[in-house]
Design an enzyme around this catalytic site. Structure first.
Site, mmCIF file in Angstrom:
data_model
loop_
_atom_site.group_PDB
_atom_site.id
_atom_site.type_symbol
_atom_site.label_atom_id
_atom_site.label_comp_id
_atom_site.label_asym_id
_atom_site.label_seq_id
_atom_site.Cartn_x
_atom_site.Cartn_y
_atom_site.Cartn_z
ATOM 1 N N TYR A 140 0.838 -1.204 0.000
ATOM 2 C CA TYR A 140 0.000 0.000 0.000
ATOM 3 C C TYR A 140 0.877 1.261 0.000
ATOM 4 O O TYR A 140 0.726 2.157 -0.842
ATOM 5 C CB TYR A 140 -0.932 -0.034 1.219
ATOM 6 C CG TYR A 140 -1.528 1.298 1.567
ATOM 7 C CD1 TYR A 140 -2.422 1.919 0.702
ATOM 8 C CD2 TYR A 140 -1.187 1.954 2.757
ATOM 9 C CE1 TYR A 140 -2.963 3.166 1.020
ATOM 10 C CE2 TYR A 140 -1.731 3.188 3.078
ATOM 11 C CZ TYR A 140 -2.607 3.781 2.201
ATOM 12 O OH TYR A 140 -3.130 5.008 2.518
ATOM 13 N N ARG A 281 1.126 -7.592 14.662
ATOM 14 C CA ARG A 281 0.579 -7.632 13.304
ATOM 15 C C ARG A 281 1.728 -7.330 12.347
ATOM 16 O O ARG A 281 2.499 -6.389 12.579
ATOM 17 C CB ARG A 281 -0.506 -6.546 13.196
ATOM 18 C CG ARG A 281 -1.274 -6.530 11.917
ATOM 19 C CD ARG A 281 -2.431 -5.547 11.972
ATOM 20 N NE ARG A 281 -2.002 -4.150 12.007
ATOM 21 C CZ ARG A 281 -2.833 -3.111 11.999
ATOM 22 N NH1 ARG A 281 -4.148 -3.306 11.991
ATOM 23 N NH2 ARG A 281 -2.376 -1.878 12.024
ATOM 24 N N ASP A 284 3.833 -3.648 11.202
ATOM 25 C CA ASP A 284 3.570 -2.484 12.052
ATOM 26 C C ASP A 284 4.876 -1.910 12.602
ATOM 27 O O ASP A 284 5.538 -2.549 13.414
ATOM 28 C CB ASP A 284 2.709 -2.894 13.268
ATOM 29 C CG ASP A 284 1.223 -2.887 12.977
ATOM 30 O OD1 ASP A 284 0.816 -2.324 11.948
ATOM 31 O OD2 ASP A 284 0.466 -3.451 13.796
#
Ligand code: UFG
Length: 328
Positions: A140, A281, A284
């Site tokens: 992203y 996660r 991160d």
């Protein structure tokens, strides 16, 4: 002259449309409504369509006199981008290419771009400033960086001026109570914590308490969505006054840990918020805090709404009154 807002029916887009509307701008919105909600539009004229559709772009640019574009339309889930990077390159990067080509064809030379702290990846130092290294740790962020770079070369070749706004963690809701954060699926901390406070979720899962921070949980810089909206208006004004292309961080410059966010949410809501500790996660970074000196100095921006208690209180008011988001 009108401002074209792509992705204007999304979370930050709809708050920016509201702010443009409040100051009397003519607004055109292009949104494919895959993630956006038409109920979130408090003003403007909506075209439902995709950036990659040449016909709809021609229609938008021929039927309206557009002088500036604010470009939000994109996919923005970090996790999904790691599983399906092609979707992100197609929608985000190719979509932006279609838009820039069309802007150039219709001689529209100003664009404000919705960028992200994810362009930095793991920071070199904190607070992060705009000259720091950009090495995204997820697809992203990589696509957002590619979009910024594409704009740079459209500036060099055709004089398309861009202001790229790299947001840190957007949260909160509009003062009117009519619009707020409603993602499906929801992945962001504050709305998930508030859903747990409402009893819509049994608990909040905290992703890792073994980071090198004081309480072991990740630190983020939360910024009120209305402060973000205000920065977009200031960026449009700057471009209209002839500003050169630029990149600005948008954050409050204060970091809060995940545990601190949960504690403040307990205080604001007066509710129990059960917590379950989970594994980290993937992707991160431990700490992301912005230096926003440049936006403050050059855009005259001052994030007055971005006190975390106020952010959570405004988000809470939205969640209590719209427990199902826009699906009443
Ligand atoms: N978190 C939890 N539990 C949850 C959700 C989040 O513990 O259920 C933690 C995350 O691990 C992270 C913090 O809360 O430490 C904030 O997470 P968010 O998902 O709310 O936000 P991110 O910091 O991951 O994401 C934000 C923007 C992205 C951007 C990213 C840059 O929302 O668009 O920063 O790293 F890409």
């Amino acid at each position: 002259m009108a401002v074209l807002v792509t992705g204007g029916a999304g979370y930050i887009g709809s708050h920016t449309v509201a702010a443009l509307h409040e100051r009397g701008e003519e607004i055109i919105i292009l949104d494919n409504l895959q993630q956006g909600h038409k109920e979130a539009l408090l003003g403007g004229k909506l075209y439902v369509g995709d950036l990659r559709d040449n016909d709809i772009l021609d229609k938008v640019f021929t039927e309206n006199e557009i002088d500036a574009v604010i470009h939000f339309a994109a996919n923005s889930l970090v996790g999904e981008s790691m599983k399906n990077p092609g979707k992100y390159y197609n929608n985000n990067v190719f979509g932006t290419l279609c838009l820039l080509e069309k802007m150039n064809e219709y001689n529209v030379k100003k664009i404000v771009f919705s960028s992200t702290a994810a362009t930095y990846g793991e920071p070199e130092s904190v607070p992060i400033d705009e000259y720091d290294r950009t090495t995204p740790t997820n697809a992203y962020g990589e696509t957002k960086l590619a979009m910024e770079k594409m704009m740079k070369w459209f500036d060099v070749a055709y004089g398309v001026k861009y202001i790229s706004l790299r947001y840190f963690n957007a949260a909160g809701a509009h003062d009117s109570g009519k619009i707020g954060e409603a993602h499906d699926p929801e992945t962001h901390l504050i709305p998930i914590v508030l859903e747990a406070a409402l009893g819509k979720r049994p608990h909040i899962s905290v992703f890792g308490d073994d980071y090198a921070t004081e309480d072991g949980t990740c630190i983020r810089d939360y910024i009120h969505v209305s402060d973000l909206a205000d920065a977009h208006l200031r960026a449009v004004d700057a471009l209209r006054k002839g500003s050169d292309s630029a990149v600005y961080n948008l954050g409050s410059s204060h970091g809060f840990s995940v545990k601190e966010v949960i504690d403040i949410a307990r205080e604001v809501t007066g509710r129990e918020i059960p917590v379950v500790m989970e594994q980290r996660r993937a992707g991160d970074p431990a700490v992301l805090v912005a230096s926003s000196t440049r936006a403050r100095e050059e855009l005259g921006w001052s994030p007055d709404r971005s006190n975390l208690k106020e952010i959570i209180a405004s988000a809470w008011s939205w969640h209590v009154n719209h427990p199902n988001g826009y699906n009443e």
